[in-house]
Design a protein around this motif. Sequence first.
Motif, PDB file in Angstrom:
ATOM      1  N   GLY A 292      31.098  20.719  22.071  1.00 37.39           N
ATOM      2  CA  GLY A 292      31.478  19.672  21.131  1.00 37.39           C
ATOM      3  C   GLY A 292      30.715  18.376  21.301  1.00 37.39           C
ATOM      4  N   LEU A 293      29.668  18.402  22.115  1.00 40.88           N
ATOM      5  CA  LEU A 293      28.932  17.170  22.406  1.00 40.88           C
ATOM      6  C   LEU A 293      28.163  16.641  21.203  1.00 40.88           C
ATOM      7  CD1 LEU A 293      27.614  17.921  25.998  1.00 40.88           C
ATOM      8  CD2 LEU A 293      29.553  16.501  25.311  1.00 40.88           C
ATOM      9  N   VAL A 294      27.726  17.518  20.338  1.00 38.99           N
ATOM     10  CA  VAL A 294      26.967  17.078  19.162  1.00 38.99           C
ATOM     11  C   VAL A 294      27.862  16.220  18.268  1.00 38.99           C
ATOM     12  CG1 VAL A 294      25.661  17.824  17.140  1.00 38.99           C
ATOM     13  CG2 VAL A 294      25.441  19.079  19.296  1.00 38.99           C
TER      14      VAL A 294
ATOM     15  N   ARG B  99      21.160  11.982  20.922  1.00 41.99           N
ATOM     16  CA  ARG B  99      20.539  12.754  21.994  1.00 41.99           C
ATOM     17  C   ARG B  99      20.389  11.971  23.283  1.00 41.99           C
ATOM     18  NH1 ARG B  99      17.061  16.729  18.297  1.00 41.99           N
ATOM     19  NH2 ARG B  99      18.793  17.068  16.860  1.00 41.99           N
ATOM     20  N   ALA B 100      20.267  10.659  23.195  1.00 37.10           N
ATOM     21  CA  ALA B 100      20.208   9.841  24.410  1.00 37.10           C
ATOM     22  C   ALA B 100      21.545   9.913  25.152  1.00 37.10           C
ATOM     23  CB  ALA B 100      19.856   8.396  24.075  1.00 37.10           C
ATOM     24  N   VAL B 101      22.641   9.893  24.408  1.00 39.33           N
ATOM     25  CA  VAL B 101      23.966  10.000  25.028  1.00 39.33           C
ATOM     26  C   VAL B 101      24.145  11.378  25.649  1.00 39.33           C
ATOM     27  CG1 VAL B 101      26.461  10.006  24.601  1.00 39.33           C
ATOM     28  CG2 VAL B 101      25.020   8.274  23.529  1.00 39.33           C
TER      29      VAL B 101
ATOM     30  N   LEU C 158      24.792  12.176  29.571  1.00 35.71           N
ATOM     31  CA  LEU C 158      25.897  12.974  30.104  1.00 35.71           C
ATOM     32  C   LEU C 158      25.383  14.054  31.060  1.00 35.71           C
ATOM     33  CD1 LEU C 158      27.930  13.434  26.821  1.00 35.71           C
ATOM     34  CD2 LEU C 158      28.781  12.326  28.886  1.00 35.71           C
ATOM     35  N   LEU C 159      24.316  14.704  30.664  1.00 39.80           N
ATOM     36  CA  LEU C 159      23.750  15.761  31.497  1.00 39.80           C
ATOM     37  C   LEU C 159      23.151  15.202  32.786  1.00 39.80           C
ATOM     38  CD1 LEU C 159      22.116  17.888  28.663  1.00 39.80           C
ATOM     39  CD2 LEU C 159      24.198  18.416  29.944  1.00 39.80           C
ATOM     40  N   VAL C 160      22.501  14.049  32.689  1.00 41.12           N
ATOM     41  CA  VAL C 160      21.949  13.396  33.878  1.00 41.12           C
ATOM     42  C   VAL C 160      23.077  13.010  34.835  1.00 41.12           C
ATOM     43  CG1 VAL C 160      20.744  11.311  34.678  1.00 41.12           C
ATOM     44  CG2 VAL C 160      19.818  12.629  32.775  1.00 41.12           C
TER      45      VAL C 160
END
Length: 73
Positions: free
Chosen positions: A21-23, A30-32, A36-38
Amino acid sequence: MKRRKRTRHLIELGGLVAKAGLVELTDDDRAVILGLLVEAAAKMRWPDREQALALWRRRGMRAFADSDDAGNE
């Protein structure tokens, strides 16, 4: 063949981002999403890494099960 396999792998990973559901939650920012992944990758370097992995694995397995259940209804 190697390239095709890598492409499939990357598409599957993108599917996981969408399934989480991140999209929608980030309005496709995409920066957000990368942030989150970083942040998750940084957490994996902490001393409580194993606890975080166990928690995330349980949540992921539950999400897979929920989506499988939704498809069977």
